[in-house]
Write a protein that holds these residues in place. Sequence first.
Motif, PDB file in Angstrom:
ATOM      1  N   VAL A  31      -6.366 -66.294  12.149  1.00  0.00           N
ATOM      2  CA  VAL A  31      -4.315 -66.700  11.742  1.00  0.00           C
ATOM      3  C   VAL A  31      -4.383 -66.548  10.132  1.00  0.00           C
ATOM      4  CG1 VAL A  31      -3.248 -68.583  10.983  1.00  0.00           C
ATOM      5  CG2 VAL A  31      -4.774 -68.792  13.849  1.00  0.00           C
ATOM      6  N   LEU A  32      -3.908 -65.716   9.816  1.00  0.00           N
ATOM      7  CA  LEU A  32      -3.440 -65.387   8.359  1.00  0.00           C
ATOM      8  C   LEU A  32      -1.464 -66.173   7.902  1.00  0.00           C
ATOM      9  CD1 LEU A  32      -3.776 -63.723   6.067  1.00  0.00           C
ATOM     10  CD2 LEU A  32      -1.901 -62.339   6.973  1.00  0.00           C
ATOM     11  N   LEU A  33      -2.488 -67.297   6.948  1.00  0.00           N
ATOM     12  CA  LEU A  33      -1.176 -67.950   5.891  1.00  0.00           C
ATOM     13  C   LEU A  33      -0.566 -67.429   5.089  1.00  0.00           C
ATOM     14  CD1 LEU A  33      -3.592 -71.260   6.678  1.00  0.00           C
ATOM     15  CD2 LEU A  33      -1.463 -70.752   7.657  1.00  0.00           C
ATOM     16  N   GLU A  34       0.546 -67.614   4.821  1.00  0.00           N
ATOM     17  CA  GLU A  34       1.310 -67.132   3.827  1.00  0.00           C
ATOM     18  C   GLU A  34       2.140 -68.112   3.061  1.00  0.00           C
ATOM     19  OE1 GLU A  34       5.161 -64.607   2.041  1.00  0.00           O
ATOM     20  OE2 GLU A  34       4.323 -64.377   4.293  1.00  0.00           O
ATOM     21  N   ASN A  35       2.080 -68.609   1.640  1.00  0.00           N
ATOM     22  CA  ASN A  35       2.796 -70.045   0.995  1.00  0.00           C
ATOM     23  C   ASN A  35       4.238 -68.904   0.841  1.00  0.00           C
ATOM     24  OD1 ASN A  35       3.320 -72.089  -0.695  1.00  0.00           O
ATOM     25  ND2 ASN A  35       0.837 -71.887  -1.708  1.00  0.00           N
ATOM     26  N   MET A  80       2.986 -62.946  16.151  1.00  0.00           N
ATOM     27  CA  MET A  80       4.429 -63.997  16.294  1.00  0.00           C
ATOM     28  C   MET A  80       3.708 -64.701  14.746  1.00  0.00           C
ATOM     29  SD  MET A  80       3.323 -67.109  19.182  1.00  0.00           S
ATOM     30  CE  MET A  80       2.612 -67.917  18.634  1.00  0.00           C
ATOM     31  N   ALA A  81       5.036 -65.273  14.196  1.00  0.00           N
ATOM     32  CA  ALA A  81       4.773 -66.158  13.348  1.00  0.00           C
ATOM     33  C   ALA A  81       5.242 -66.969  13.306  1.00  0.00           C
ATOM     34  CB  ALA A  81       5.968 -65.388  11.788  1.00  0.00           C
ATOM     35  N   LEU A  82       4.387 -68.387  12.913  1.00  0.00           N
ATOM     36  CA  LEU A  82       4.933 -69.193  12.612  1.00  0.00           C
ATOM     37  C   LEU A  82       5.195 -70.489  11.646  1.00  0.00           C
ATOM     38  CD1 LEU A  82       6.036 -72.546  14.847  1.00  0.00           C
ATOM     39  CD2 LEU A  82       3.230 -72.924  14.788  1.00  0.00           C
ATOM     40  N   GLU A  83       6.784 -70.794  11.303  1.00  0.00           N
ATOM     41  CA  GLU A  83       6.982 -71.271   9.433  1.00  0.00           C
ATOM     42  C   GLU A  83       6.827 -73.367  10.326  1.00  0.00           C
ATOM     43  OE1 GLU A  83      10.258 -70.975   7.765  1.00  0.00           O
ATOM     44  OE2 GLU A  83      10.168 -68.959   8.021  1.00  0.00           O
ATOM     45  N   GLN A  84       5.588 -73.489   9.394  1.00  0.00           N
ATOM     46  CA  GLN A  84       5.270 -75.167   9.693  1.00  0.00           C
ATOM     47  C   GLN A  84       4.798 -75.584   8.147  1.00  0.00           C
ATOM     48  OE1 GLN A  84       2.016 -75.819  11.858  1.00  0.00           O
ATOM     49  NE2 GLN A  84       2.610 -78.275  12.810  1.00  0.00           N
ATOM     50  N   ARG A  85       4.995 -77.002   7.961  1.00  0.00           N
ATOM     51  CA  ARG A  85       4.964 -78.025   6.521  1.00  0.00           C
ATOM     52  C   ARG A  85       3.092 -78.633   7.122  1.00  0.00           C
ATOM     53  NH1 ARG A  85       7.923 -81.595   3.640  1.00  0.00           N
ATOM     54  NH2 ARG A  85       6.893 -80.543   1.664  1.00  0.00           N
ATOM     55  N   THR A 135       4.205 -73.008   4.968  1.00  0.00           N
ATOM     56  CA  THR A 135       3.487 -72.088   5.191  1.00  0.00           C
ATOM     57  C   THR A 135       3.952 -71.142   6.285  1.00  0.00           C
ATOM     58  OG1 THR A 135       1.586 -73.306   6.922  1.00  0.00           O
ATOM     59  CG2 THR A 135       1.004 -72.916   4.337  1.00  0.00           C
ATOM     60  N   ARG A 136       3.940 -69.843   6.475  1.00  0.00           N
ATOM     61  CA  ARG A 136       4.282 -69.200   7.373  1.00  0.00           C
ATOM     62  C   ARG A 136       2.902 -68.655   8.094  1.00  0.00           C
ATOM     63  NH1 ARG A 136       7.412 -65.534   5.335  1.00  0.00           N
ATOM     64  NH2 ARG A 136       9.960 -66.796   5.586  1.00  0.00           N
ATOM     65  N   GLN A 137       2.671 -69.227   9.387  1.00  0.00           N
ATOM     66  CA  GLN A 137       1.171 -68.852   9.779  1.00  0.00           C
ATOM     67  C   GLN A 137       1.445 -67.401  11.144  1.00  0.00           C
ATOM     68  OE1 GLN A 137       0.237 -71.868  11.591  1.00  0.00           O
ATOM     69  NE2 GLN A 137       0.435 -73.545  10.285  1.00  0.00           N
ATOM     70  N   TYR A 138       1.141 -65.801  10.658  1.00  0.00           N
ATOM     71  CA  TYR A 138       0.647 -65.358  11.425  1.00  0.00           C
ATOM     72  C   TYR A 138      -0.597 -65.349  12.290  1.00  0.00           C
ATOM     73  CZ  TYR A 138       4.194 -63.326   7.784  1.00  0.00           C
ATOM     74  OH  TYR A 138       4.965 -63.189   6.935  1.00  0.00           O
ATOM     75  N   LEU A 139      -0.419 -64.961  13.589  1.00  0.00           N
ATOM     76  CA  LEU A 139      -1.279 -65.342  14.871  1.00  0.00           C
ATOM     77  C   LEU A 139      -1.406 -63.521  15.509  1.00  0.00           C
ATOM     78  CD1 LEU A 139      -0.372 -68.248  14.267  1.00  0.00           C
ATOM     79  CD2 LEU A 139      -0.989 -68.780  16.692  1.00  0.00           C
ATOM     80  N   SER A 140      -2.834 -63.059  15.854  1.00  0.00           N
ATOM     81  CA  SER A 140      -3.056 -62.598  16.189  1.00  0.00           C
ATOM     82  C   SER A 140      -4.648 -62.590  16.969  1.00  0.00           C
ATOM     83  CB  SER A 140      -3.039 -60.601  15.547  1.00  0.00           C
ATOM     84  OG  SER A 140      -4.449 -61.414  14.900  1.00  0.00           O
TER      85      SER A 140
END
Length: 481
Positions: A36-40, A1-6, A17-22
Amino acid sequence: MALEQRLQGRDGSLRWTRQYLSLARHPQPPGDLVVVLLENIEEAKAREQTIFRQANFDALTGLPNRNLYRDRLEQALLRAQRESRAVYVLFLDLDGFKEVNDIHGHDLGDEVLIEAEGRIRRAMRTNDTVARFGGDEFVALIEGAESPLVVERVADALLSALRQPFHARGNALRLSASIGIAAYPSDGETVDELLRMADTAMYSAKNGGRDRMRFYSPQMESRARHVAALKAGLERALAQGEFELHLQPVIALPEERVRGAEVLLRWRDPQRGFVSPAEFVPVAEASGQIRRIGAWALREGARLATEAGRRWGTGFRLAINVSASQFGDPALHDWLDEHRAALPHLTIEVTESVWMADSPSSLGWLQRVREGGGWVALDDFGTGYSSLAYLLRTPVDELKVDKRFTDHVGTGGPSERIVTAVLEIAEALHARVVVEGVETATQLAFLRPHAPLDVQGFYYARPMPWTEFVAYVERTGVVDG
């Protein structure tokens, strides 16, 4: 699952950031974990925003562009349909802006457009949408107006704001606007219909004299079709050689002999016969066709001037008008190089808008005309926004008194004092004067005591083809000197 958030960083700045949750299962305490993996994605979001703005906003003014305006109008029409209320589309075009670009250049023209955008926004209501479609075309969307009177007041505010002088790089430029208005649902029910109707109404306002607004009416469609037919006819006229040059003699007083002539453009349509310049020239100017038509007239006029000089000597000149629109055409310099031999027999007429623009390119071209032996005449003197200081800064060989003043001489009114003043100004500048529109013996009787001067008008002769003009000059005689 991916979530975009400031998210806020340690330095306090917010970053996308785009947050990948597993879910990571683990048999030992503390048990299963959420990883949680954070991508800038700040740069990607910035590119995305740039693409969005480029697709939906005008780069020069920052206003919504055609795409975004159409979307907002579509949404407004859906709301209006649900709520049974009107929506108004305003199509606005700046009068005289093309001359600003042609004379001063596009950089200064952009400054004028930015200033115009600010004035338009301030004149509109807070919730109204304003967009720029390109060039000097602006479009507004008005919702929630209780009656057409509200829209009319907005249009009046726009007209008032845009007729105030524009100040750019030391120039005081006077423009105005023509506004067309179409209403949903009475004039159209779709985006394309409303834009077309508003555009038709705008051209009706422009053809009606500019600096005004018009609501759409079905009768305007016939005028729009007529203008479209004129544009097509002008293209055919250029291709098939339907244009002619006629000459109206310029008579020297007191001798009453011919000193030269003004060269006037005529269009002989195969079906309609001669079409009035008052009808087709504004269309040619608005469409940009005037450049090619004017280029033809200059070439043919130079040929006739050379022939006139051969027949009647170097003191005999033909006057040709060069419009402000033509001064943006690099081909003018090519014309000078090709027809330098004709210059001693030519007078180039320009309006005050060219003179007062003080553009290095246009005034430089006129200086080249004078250096080659040609004259420069200021046409319609006193009918624009005259500044006598420009006559001192830039030499002029001839002043032309407009027919609007000549019409009333001999009656004792203020026009007589104006004409007399122009004659005195010309004398101080060592410039010749041509008084246009002399049609009666009363007008001529007023002018005779002010000789020497030149006159032009129906009292002596109407414009005529070259062969008739030659016969007229041979019959009347040529003034000496």
